[in-house]
Design an enzyme around this catalytic site. Structure first.
Site, PDB file in Angstrom:
ATOM      1  CE  LYS A  33      -0.136  -0.686   4.930  1.00  0.00           C
ATOM      2  NZ  LYS A  33      -0.864  -1.270   6.045  1.00  0.00           N
ATOM      3  CE1 TYR A 240      12.699  31.522   5.535  1.00  0.00           C
ATOM      4  CE2 TYR A 240      13.025  29.184   5.120  1.00  0.00           C
ATOM      5  CZ  TYR A 240      12.729  30.456   4.658  1.00  0.00           C
ATOM      6  OH  TYR A 240      12.465  30.656   3.337  1.00  0.00           O
TER       7      TYR A 240
HETATM    8  C1  LIG Z   1       0.046  -2.139   6.637  1.00  0.00           C
HETATM    9  C2  LIG Z   1      -0.453  -3.434   7.051  1.00  0.00           C
HETATM   10  C3  LIG Z   1       0.410  -4.526   7.141  1.00  0.00           C
HETATM   11  C4  LIG Z   1       1.907  -4.410   7.029  1.00  0.00           C
HETATM   12  O1  LIG Z   1       2.411  -3.948   8.270  1.00  0.00           O
HETATM   13  P1  LIG Z   1       3.958  -3.661   8.520  1.00  0.00           P
HETATM   14  O2  LIG Z   1       4.027  -3.266   9.949  1.00  0.00           O
HETATM   15  O3  LIG Z   1       4.333  -2.543   7.604  1.00  0.00           O
HETATM   16  O4  LIG Z   1       4.700  -4.898   8.202  1.00  0.00           O
HETATM   17  C5  LIG Z   1      -0.151  -5.766   7.420  1.00  0.00           C
HETATM   18  N1  LIG Z   1      -1.485  -5.900   7.615  1.00  0.00           N
HETATM   19  C6  LIG Z   1      -2.336  -4.860   7.571  1.00  0.00           C
HETATM   20  C7  LIG Z   1      -3.778  -5.070   7.832  1.00  0.00           C
HETATM   21  C8  LIG Z   1      -1.849  -3.584   7.311  1.00  0.00           C
HETATM   22  O5  LIG Z   1      -2.696  -2.557   7.291  1.00  0.00           O
END
Ligand SMILES: *Cc1c(COP(=O)(O)O)cnc(C)c1O
Length: 346
Positions: A33, A240
């Site tokens: 994702k 800044y």
């Molecule tokens: C993002 C996600 C993962 C992966 O998790 P990581 O901590 O990045 O390995 C697995 N399962 C679900 C449901 C997620 O939303």
């Protein structure tokens, strides 16, 4: 000349995939994702397919459609964590996505192959155990999953509690496969592996327990050129809001990377970069296009030299912690302004 460069090592991605899969001892279905945690979901999906991955998890419908298009005629299963959102059914079918059912409303809205997401204590998405029990007669449940709230903290009692709760619900669906562990969960032991694990962050170089881990290889390297080297006399301020005052005479490098490239604004005052064999502190606020770093005593400090902001010498977990954030946020905020380069020897 490239002044800001993001190098993405697909061989390192492949190595991490093998480590995670072999540690779990079961199928590893990459979570890709958010554009593959900022690394590139399509490039990641294609390389991971070559490494043997046959299912993937994405969050958004548009992500699933893009991954399906990139995979072409490769017959991967693509799970959609958002589930069947209102009005999405036709597009789910067109892209052959397998939605994750997070509520009874979603269960009613979908009648194809599906994943049941059981809430075992995170109280984010998912069905309660009692709700799941009403769906035991659905013939098309292919996977039962849940998500750990504290997988990054191996000693946390929440992990064992969620494992117990998941086992109880999982037993209601003996014909479905089961999945509980993300990156952190994979290293909690084989009890947590079930039939499928869902690694995300550790594929992309973050440690499974929110700190650098020797088993995981760096995937993303962010480098920026020195634009200018200047002498800053003691007592002068830099950048800044005059947020930094030189406590002595300094040689300062102005680097071609700022928050618009994904360097967190909050990286000053805690953050560093890597140059000439050592960490060099940030001096002054992160600007949109630039940061200033203390290169006093560095013989190689001259315009055009590249400085590492993230990489093998400066792990993403360390850079994130110094900025008060996580590897997840740091990676997903890497911007498209930096020139991206995918490297692979195979
Ligand atoms: C993002 C996600 C993962 C992966 O998790 P990581 O901590 O990045 O390995 C697995 N399962 C679900 C449901 C997620 O939303």
């Amino acid at each position: 000349m490239t002044v800001t460069r993001l190098t993405l090592d697909l061989d390192a991605l492949a190595r991490n995939f093998a480590v995670l899969r072999d540690t779990a001892g079961v199928e590893a279905a990459p979570a890709i994702k958010a554009d593959g945690y900022g690394i590139g979901a399509l490039e990641a999906a294609l390389r991971l397919w070559d490494e043997g991955a046959r299912s993937f998890h994405v969050a958004r419908l548009t992500e699933g459609e893009a991954v399906r298009a990139a995979l072409g005629d490769r017959q991967a299963t693509i799970y959609l964590l958002d589930g069947p959102t209102p009005g999405s059914q036709a597009r789910l079918r067109a892209a052959d996505l397998t939605p994750v059912i997070n509520s009874l409303d979603q269960a009613a809205a979908w009648d194809g192959p599906a994943v049941l997401h059981i809430d075992t204590g995170m109280n984010r998405l998912g069905l309660t155990a009692a709700e799941a029990a009403t769906l035991v007669d659905r013939p098309d449940v292919v996977l039962v999953m849940s998500h750990l709230a504290c997988a990054g903290q191996p000693g946390h009692p929440m992990n064992a509690l969620q494992l117990d709760r998941f086992r109880a619900v999982r037993a209601l669906f003996p014909h479905a496969r089961a999945s509980l562990a993300s990156s952190g969960g994979i290293f909690l032991g084989r009890d947590y592996a079930f039939d499928q694990v869902r690694p995300g962050i550790s594929l992309f170089g973050g440690g499974p327990h929110d700190r650098p881990d020797a088993r995981i290889t760096t995937v993303a390297t962010l480098e920026a050129a020195i634009l200018q080297v200047r002498h800053v006399p003691a007592g002068e301020t830099i950048g800044y809001a005059r947020a930094f005052t030189a406590e002595r005479d300094l040689t300062v490098g102005i680097l071609a990377a700022g928050y618009a490239d994904g360097v967190p604004w909050s990286a000053h005052p805690g953050g560093s970069v890597w140059f000439e064999g050592a960490l060099r502190r940030m001096v002054g606020r992160v600007s949109m296009d630039m940061i200033a770093v203390d290169l006093t005593g560095c013989a190689a400090a001259r315009p055009g030299e590249m400085v590492e902001l993230l990489g093998a010498n400066l792990p993403v977990d360390d850079a994130a912690r110094a900025a008060g954030t996580t590897a997840y946020e740091l990676l997903t905020r890497l911007s498209s302004r930096a020139e991206r380069r995918f490297v692979s020897r195979t």
